[in-house]
Design a protein around this motif. Structure first.
Motif, PDB file in Angstrom:
ATOM      1  N   VAL A 116      14.812  19.536 -27.117  1.00 36.11           N
ATOM      2  CA  VAL A 116      15.572  18.914 -26.034  1.00 36.11           C
ATOM      3  C   VAL A 116      14.935  17.556 -25.772  1.00 36.11           C
ATOM      4  N   ILE A 117      15.715  16.484 -25.922  1.00 35.65           N
ATOM      5  CA  ILE A 117      15.194  15.125 -25.800  1.00 35.65           C
ATOM      6  C   ILE A 117      15.866  14.435 -24.609  1.00 35.65           C
ATOM      7  N   GLY A 118      15.069  13.987 -23.661  1.00 36.41           N
ATOM      8  CA  GLY A 118      15.576  13.264 -22.506  1.00 36.41           C
ATOM      9  C   GLY A 118      15.040  11.849 -22.471  1.00 36.41           C
ATOM     10  N   GLY A 119      15.894  10.910 -22.097  1.00 39.40           N
ATOM     11  CA  GLY A 119      15.477   9.512 -22.026  1.00 39.40           C
ATOM     12  C   GLY A 119      16.487   8.602 -22.691  1.00 39.40           C
ATOM     13  N   THR A 120      16.399   7.334 -22.352  1.00 37.95           N
ATOM     14  CA  THR A 120      17.286   6.333 -22.948  1.00 37.95           C
ATOM     15  C   THR A 120      16.451   5.168 -23.455  1.00 37.95           C
ATOM     16  N   GLY A 121      17.051   4.359 -24.281  1.00 37.65           N
ATOM     17  CA  GLY A 121      16.364   3.191 -24.806  1.00 37.65           C
ATOM     18  C   GLY A 121      17.038   2.684 -26.064  1.00 37.65           C
ATOM     19  N   PRO A 122      16.627   1.510 -26.530  1.00 33.34           N
ATOM     20  CA  PRO A 122      17.282   0.902 -27.694  1.00 33.34           C
ATOM     21  C   PRO A 122      17.117   1.694 -28.987  1.00 33.34           C
ATOM     22  N   MET A 123      16.131   2.594 -29.072  1.00 40.49           N
ATOM     23  CA  MET A 123      15.911   3.350 -30.304  1.00 40.49           C
ATOM     24  C   MET A 123      16.536   4.738 -30.268  1.00 40.49           C
ATOM     25  N   ALA A 124      17.367   5.002 -29.267  1.00 38.84           N
ATOM     26  CA  ALA A 124      18.079   6.283 -29.231  1.00 38.84           C
ATOM     27  C   ALA A 124      18.983   6.435 -30.447  1.00 38.84           C
ATOM     28  N   ILE A 125      19.484   5.327 -30.960  1.00 40.93           N
ATOM     29  CA  ILE A 125      20.367   5.365 -32.126  1.00 40.93           C
ATOM     30  C   ILE A 125      19.631   5.915 -33.342  1.00 40.93           C
ATOM     31  N   ASN A 126      18.320   5.673 -33.444  1.00 42.59           N
ATOM     32  CA  ASN A 126      17.537   6.210 -34.569  1.00 42.59           C
ATOM     33  C   ASN A 126      17.522   7.733 -34.549  1.00 42.59           C
ATOM     34  N   LEU A 127      17.375   8.314 -33.359  1.00 40.21           N
ATOM     35  CA  LEU A 127      17.390   9.775 -33.240  1.00 40.21           C
ATOM     36  C   LEU A 127      18.777  10.332 -33.553  1.00 40.21           C
ATOM     37  N   GLU A 128      19.801   9.642 -33.105  1.00 38.88           N
ATOM     38  CA  GLU A 128      21.162  10.109 -33.375  1.00 38.88           C
ATOM     39  C   GLU A 128      21.458  10.087 -34.877  1.00 38.88           C
ATOM     40  N   ARG A 129      20.990   9.074 -35.564  1.00 40.75           N
ATOM     41  CA  ARG A 129      21.184   9.014 -37.025  1.00 40.75           C
ATOM     42  C   ARG A 129      20.425  10.135 -37.714  1.00 40.75           C
ATOM     43  N   MET A 130      19.214  10.433 -37.241  1.00 42.44           N
ATOM     44  CA  MET A 130      18.431  11.513 -37.816  1.00 42.44           C
ATOM     45  C   MET A 130      19.140  12.860 -37.636  1.00 42.44           C
ATOM     46  N   ILE A 131      19.718  13.070 -36.468  1.00 38.88           N
ATOM     47  CA  ILE A 131      20.448  14.318 -36.210  1.00 38.88           C
ATOM     48  C   ILE A 131      21.635  14.450 -37.143  1.00 38.88           C
ATOM     49  N   GLU A 132      22.376  13.358 -37.320  1.00 39.20           N
ATOM     50  CA  GLU A 132      23.538  13.372 -38.203  1.00 39.20           C
ATOM     51  C   GLU A 132      23.121  13.599 -39.660  1.00 39.20           C
ATOM     52  N   LYS A 133      22.077  12.916 -40.087  1.00 37.49           N
ATOM     53  CA  LYS A 133      21.641  13.000 -41.476  1.00 37.49           C
ATOM     54  C   LYS A 133      21.173  14.399 -41.845  1.00 37.49           C
ATOM     55  N   ASN A 134      20.491  15.086 -40.917  1.00 35.78           N
ATOM     56  CA  ASN A 134      19.919  16.397 -41.200  1.00 35.78           C
ATOM     57  C   ASN A 134      20.762  17.557 -40.656  1.00 35.78           C
ATOM     58  N   CYS A 135      21.936  17.238 -40.102  1.00 40.95           N
ATOM     59  CA  CYS A 135      22.850  18.256 -39.573  1.00 40.95           C
ATOM     60  C   CYS A 135      22.153  19.173 -38.561  1.00 40.95           C
ATOM     61  N   LEU A 136      21.516  18.559 -37.568  1.00 43.14           N
ATOM     62  CA  LEU A 136      20.739  19.307 -36.580  1.00 43.14           C
ATOM     63  C   LEU A 136      21.395  19.307 -35.203  1.00 43.14           C
ATOM     64  N   GLN A 137      22.717  19.147 -35.170  1.00 41.44           N
ATOM     65  CA  GLN A 137      23.425  19.059 -33.887  1.00 41.44           C
ATOM     66  C   GLN A 137      23.244  20.314 -33.042  1.00 41.44           C
ATOM     67  N   GLU A 138      23.127  21.476 -33.681  1.00 48.36           N
ATOM     68  CA  GLU A 138      23.001  22.720 -32.927  1.00 48.36           C
ATOM     69  C   GLU A 138      21.570  23.011 -32.494  1.00 48.36           C
ATOM     70  N   ARG A 139      20.603  22.245 -32.992  1.00 52.41           N
ATOM     71  CA  ARG A 139      19.207  22.520 -32.671  1.00 52.41           C
ATOM     72  C   ARG A 139      18.538  21.407 -31.871  1.00 52.41           C
ATOM     73  N   ILE A 140      19.232  20.303 -31.691  1.00 54.96           N
ATOM     74  CA  ILE A 140      18.684  19.188 -30.921  1.00 54.96           C
ATOM     75  C   ILE A 140      19.687  18.779 -29.852  1.00 54.96           C
ATOM     76  N   THR A 141      19.234  18.740 -28.609  1.00 56.04           N
ATOM     77  CA  THR A 141      20.083  18.336 -27.485  1.00 56.04           C
ATOM     78  C   THR A 141      19.589  17.006 -26.935  1.00 56.04           C
ATOM     79  N   MET A 142      20.477  16.021 -26.908  1.00 55.33           N
ATOM     80  CA  MET A 142      20.156  14.717 -26.340  1.00 55.33           C
ATOM     81  C   MET A 142      20.708  14.678 -24.907  1.00 55.33           C
ATOM     82  N   LEU A 143      19.811  14.571 -23.922  1.00 54.53           N
ATOM     83  CA  LEU A 143      20.223  14.615 -22.514  1.00 54.53           C
ATOM     84  C   LEU A 143      20.555  13.243 -21.939  1.00 54.53           C
ATOM     85  N   GLY A 144      20.090  12.173 -22.588  1.00 56.11           N
ATOM     86  CA  GLY A 144      20.230  10.853 -21.980  1.00 56.11           C
ATOM     87  C   GLY A 144      19.218  10.696 -20.852  1.00 56.11           C
TER      88      GLY A 144
END
Length: 477
Positions: free
Chosen positions: A253-281
């Motif tokens: 579970v990841i909470g927080g915002t910032g300019p590098m949030a896009i890096n985490l989102e790309r990692m989630i997409e690349k590794n198909c981890l949508q069901e195991r990683i929650t981005m709270l903002g």
């Protein structure tokens, strides 16, 4: 902090007796609520405890969206949200006195009858300018440094030069760890005797464990931080997929915002981890405990930290902590509460794997009680008052000595700093001629003790005698 109903005679029983010599303090920083972070929490909690101990505290920051003008928080803290141009990452534009900031700042200090100006955070332009302005006007000044800086890159070189200029004339400096003190003393060329170490703390009364809120079928790793480079987002991007591959029962579970949030989102997409990683903002402070108690382990991947209040908050909520071994982090918690790793993917994965295997034997309430004994905002407020007492007994430097201190900041930079300081001095003299101090009306003080007694009077419906006694005390105040 303690509930208002627990207060007696105007201060909490957890706060100790009021200060023997109440001070009038102005906290200044670019970073405050509704923004969230360690500095914001530090400012709010410290100010609240100082108020409860009988001091007057106001806070000056810049506006946030529609939040402008003067606001009162529920703790009794008066906040000035000044309309002020922002430069980068919510830091204000530097003005050097050539704007409406200096006249408004001067009027606030005079109207509130301030004695001490306490600025926070080296990244805050408003805080650094406030030190120069306040010292020029004859006020006592104090600065708290919450961050570590390097010495080699261009941005650090210029920032360190500005810090040296600003702190060469400050009354006293507070650092949040011994590592931070060493860093600040070297960067600003300060006398170590003029620098004190007063750590952060946590609101342990509200940050309590609740293991029943955890998912019993999985192990949840919590990450709460600004998603910027220095918080180690690049490390998160490499550590998380490896842990998910090794431990199918682990979720993040990841909470927080910032300019590098896009890096985490790309990692989630690349590794198909949508069901195991929650981005709270963005996570507000009131929801902080709700997020933390849902996890088993807290992960901090920072590349630099002076203290890291987030790991203390996490352990107070009963989480086992895994953190990079950087800056002052190693001073914060004992080994039984935290696993320290080098800031590299392999070591973080190894320490996090150990934590996952051992988390079942970790006692949340024992961890909470240890934090409760080590970190208290009341203790921090008392220690800060000692610094204020020292400041009140010091004589201000004459103008010529101040200019000499600025001149010693560098062969070329020193001359520039002298020009800036002299310009601010002339501006202050012009403002005193244009709008004399005696012509500025003082505003009434917020009476915290009376406010507390009024609340107690309204809630006390059990005994008419007690109600009358409370009413008499309110009228006397």
């Amino acid at each position: 902090m303690a509930n208002a109903s627990q207060h007696h005679s105007g201060y909490s029983k957890h706060c100790g007796p009021p200060s023997s010599r109440p001070k009038r303090i102005a906290m200044v920083c670019d970073f405050f609520y509704p923004n969230t972070g360690g500095v914001e929490i530090h400012l709010y909690q410290l100010s609240t405890c100082l108020i409860k101990r009988g001091n007057k505290v106001i806070l000056i920051t810049h506006s946030y969206g529609n939040r402008k003008g003067v606001r009162y928080l529920t703790s009794g803290l008066k906040v000035y949200y000044l309309v002020y141009g922002q430069m980068y990452n919510q830091a204000a534009m530097p003005t050097f006195g050539f704007s409406t900031y200096l006249p408004i700042f001067r009027k606030i200090l005079i109207r509130e009858r301030i004695e001490i100006v306490h600025s926070h955070q080296a990244f805050s332009t408003m805080a650094l300018e406030a030190l120069l302005f306040a010292r020029t006007m004859g006020y006592k000044t104090c600065f708290t440094d919450h961050s570590l800086f390097g010495f080699a890159d261009i941005s650090s070189i210029h920032t360190n030069k500005i810090i040296r200029f600003t702190l060469s004339d400050v009354g006293h400096v507070i650092c949040v760890s011994h590592t931070s003190k060493e860093n600040t003393v070297i960067r600003a060329n300060l006398d170590p005797l003029d620098v004190s170490v007063i750590p952060n703390a946590v609101d342990y009364i509200s940050l309590t464990p609740d293991p029943s809120k955890r998912d019993p079928t999985k192990i949840t790793v919590i990450i709460l931080s600004r998603l910027v480079y220095r918080k180690g987002v690049d490390l998160m991007v490499t550590v998380i997929p490896e842990i998910c591959r090794q431990f199918p029962h682990v979720q993040f579970v990841i909470g927080g915002t910032g300019p590098m949030a896009i890096n985490l989102e790309r990692m989630i997409e690349k590794n198909c981890l949508q069901e195991r990683i929650t981005m709270l903002g963005a996570v507000t402070h009131k929801n902080l405990r709700e997020v933390l108690i849902s996890g088993h382990i807290f992960l901090n991947c920072s590349l630099t930290e002076a203290f890291c209040i987030a790991i203390v908050e996490a352990v107070s909520c009963g989480l086992l902590c895994v953190s990079t071994k950087v800056g002052g982090v190693k001073e914060v918690l004992p080994p039984e509460l935290i696993k320290l790793a080098e800031p590299c993917t392999e070591d973080i994965v190894a320490k996090l794997s150990e934590a996952i295997e051992e988390v079942g034997d970790f006692d949340p309430w024992k961890a909470h009680n240890l934090v409760k004994e080590m970190y208290s905002w009341i203790d921090i407020a008392k220690r800060t008052e000692i610094v204020y007492d020292r400041l009140m007994n010091e004589e201000p430097y004459p103008l010529i000595e101040r200019l000499c201190r600025f001149h010693n900041c560098g062969e070329w930079a020193g001359k520039l700093f002298v020009v800036v300081a002299a310009t601010v001095y002339i501006m202050c003299q012009i403002l005193e001629w244009w709008c004399p101090k005696k012509s500025i009306e003082a505003c009434p003080d917020f009476n915290y003790r009376k406010w507390e007694l009024q609340k107690k009077f309204k809630k006390n419906n059990d005994s008419g005698r007690d109600r009358n006694a409370d009413l008499l005390r309110v009228k006397q105040l």
